[in-house]
Each structure stands twice: as C-alpha cells, then as structure tokens.
Design an enzyme around this catalytic site. Sequence first.
Site: not given
Ligand SMILES: [Zn+2]
Length: 365
Positions: A115-116, A150, A188, A231-232, A269, A272, A291, A293-294
């Site tokens: 990832d990043h 990134d 993130e 993100h988040g 990205h 979530s 993607n 994640d959260t």
């Molecule tokens: Zn990302």
Amino acid sequence: MLPGRITHMATMKLKPGVVTGTALQELFAYCKESKCALPAVNVIGSHTANSALQAAREAKAPIIIQLSQSGAQFYAGKFLDNSAQQASIAGSIAGALHVRTLAAVYGVPVVLHTDHCAAKLLPWVDGVLTAGEEYFAKNGEPLFSSHMLDLSEEPLEHNLEICRKYLTRMAKLKMTLEIELGVTGGEEDGVDNSGVDHSKLYTSPSDVLRAYDVLNPVGAFTVAASFGNTHGVYAPGNVKLKPSILDESQKYIEKERKTGPKPLDFVFHGGSGSTPEEITEAVSYGVIKMNIDTDTQWAFTQPIKKYMDDKSAYLQSQLGNPEGADKPNKKVIDPRAWMHQGEKGQAARLVQAFKDLGAFGKFEF
Ligand SMILES: [Zn+2]
C-alpha cells in the site's frame, strides 16, 4: 452472439495462488468488462491474512491482500528497529511468503500488493523490490503482484518521473504499479490529509492523461485518483464524493489518445463507510480495486470486545468464575478463543465487500 467473439457473460476461471504478470492484467480487464471490483484488505499479521483468504473462499472470488509500511512493520513485530525500514521490508517478505504458502491450501487466487509508499518511505519498497528480483530469478515470477507509490504530495512531473523509474524496474518482473494522483482525504497510517486544500481532493483529467502518456509506454499501472474519497469513517462532512471524475478521465483519454473505452484501471481508496450506490457508480467507471481498512479493523475488533464483555466473569483470574471458586478459566483465556472471533468478523465483512463490489460468484477456481 457472434462466433469467435469474447463474451464475459461466463465466469472467469482462475488458478489458486498468487496472480501476477499478464494474468493480473486479464483479471483487471475482466473486472472492468463485467463491472466488478476486488476488495483490497490491509493485513497486519497471520490472523488478518488468514481471514482474508477465508473470505475469498466464501465469496468464490480473488482477493487483494496488501501490506502497508506500518502494517508490514507490525507483521515483523513492533519490537524490531525500523530506522532503515528493515522491519517493514522483512515483514513484507514474511507476509508475502505466508500468503503464498496458504493461498494454495485455502484454494484461492490472491493478488499480493503493498500500500501507500511516500517519498520518504521509498527505501522500504526498494528493499522489497530487491527481494522480488531475487524471487523472480529463482521462480520466474515476482514475489508481489504489484506495489503502490504514493507521491501525490510531490509536484505532478516529479511524481511521474519517480513512478516511471520504478515501473521500468518493475516491468522486468512483470509487475504492476499503482500510482496516486491528487490526495486521498482523511488520515491513515500517520499521514493526515484531513486539512488539505479541497481542490487537491479531486484529480483533474489532464493530470490523468499526463500519467497515461508517461507510464503507458513503460508498463502496467493502475491509478488511485481522488474523487472526494477519504481514508477512515467520518460523519458526513463537506467533502462530496464525485465518482463522475473517473468517468470524465476515462473519456478524456479515450478521445485524446484514441484508445478503446475505459483505458484506465482505477483504484478506490478509502472505501470504508461508502454507500453501495457510490461503490456501484465508481465501479461502473472502471474501478477494479477498492481498499477497505477501517471497516475491517472494526469488524475484527468488535467481536473481540463482545467476547471480553460476555466472558468478563471468566477473565478476572486463571481460577474461579461464576461456576465455582476453583473452576479453571483456561479455555476462555486461550487467545485462540477470542482471536478467532475477530477473524470471523473480518471475513464476514470482506464477504459483504465482495457483494457490494459485484465480485461475489463471478469467478471459478
Ligand atoms: Zn489509501
């Protein structure tokens, strides 16, 4: 239907194991044509990796398993010094070998990705690529399917120049590069973009065209474009998701470079917290990877919290619980008992992601 014409009404057949090289390009092309995308989950150790493999098995679809720089460090163990990225490099290799060993046993195809990677973290990807070159020399395929760089904090031309350099090296291993144009909002892995200028949260089609011109002659690449994604998970704010930016970029390149429809493979990205409608729209414009994640962190942690709450009376000491002062609590204390709750929670959330992304049941293996 015309004879000899490729149709994608049929499900795609894949072999269990790690998907690399031209097979990965064919997988992305199939996703685009059949309007589905694959979830990419950040793993931090064997438990999250195994539940990702289980999710792929339940969904009958390939999964993208990825390691972030800090996730890879955690995979190796937070005890280790990481001043020269040595723990992140070793953790990435360990994670890749773990997944490679078990993908065959679970019987699922997997895309292995990192990832990043911002400019200051490039020594991490350098180390993983060196290991990938050694792996390629021995096995004729790369260790990872793809890496992400990134460099969205850098000016566009500098971003693309570094990406071109890395893609030149990776193309020799038949690897795919994921780049980022524009900035993903939110926070993130310690990178906080929550205060970034709003115009940067939306990638311009002309930047995407420039990336296409620089990278397309060199090798295979995917683009994490910004369309208001973050993100988040946050309460609804003033950043609006505009998936139409992806559509405009595809059409702009198609027109300017006279390509077929949807020439680019996009990455979403910060999946979530997105609604199924937003996800479906983004996928229809050529998103092949989302993607997550959260939401999977929550899905792993929440059942463990429930377990700890439910079994609280059995977790106060090794001996003694409501059934008797001398009753042993060994079975409740065993970390396997509660960790597996987390594994099941994450696997179930990923199966939901496969459904949201339209990938559920579109494959055979
Ligand atoms: Zn990302």
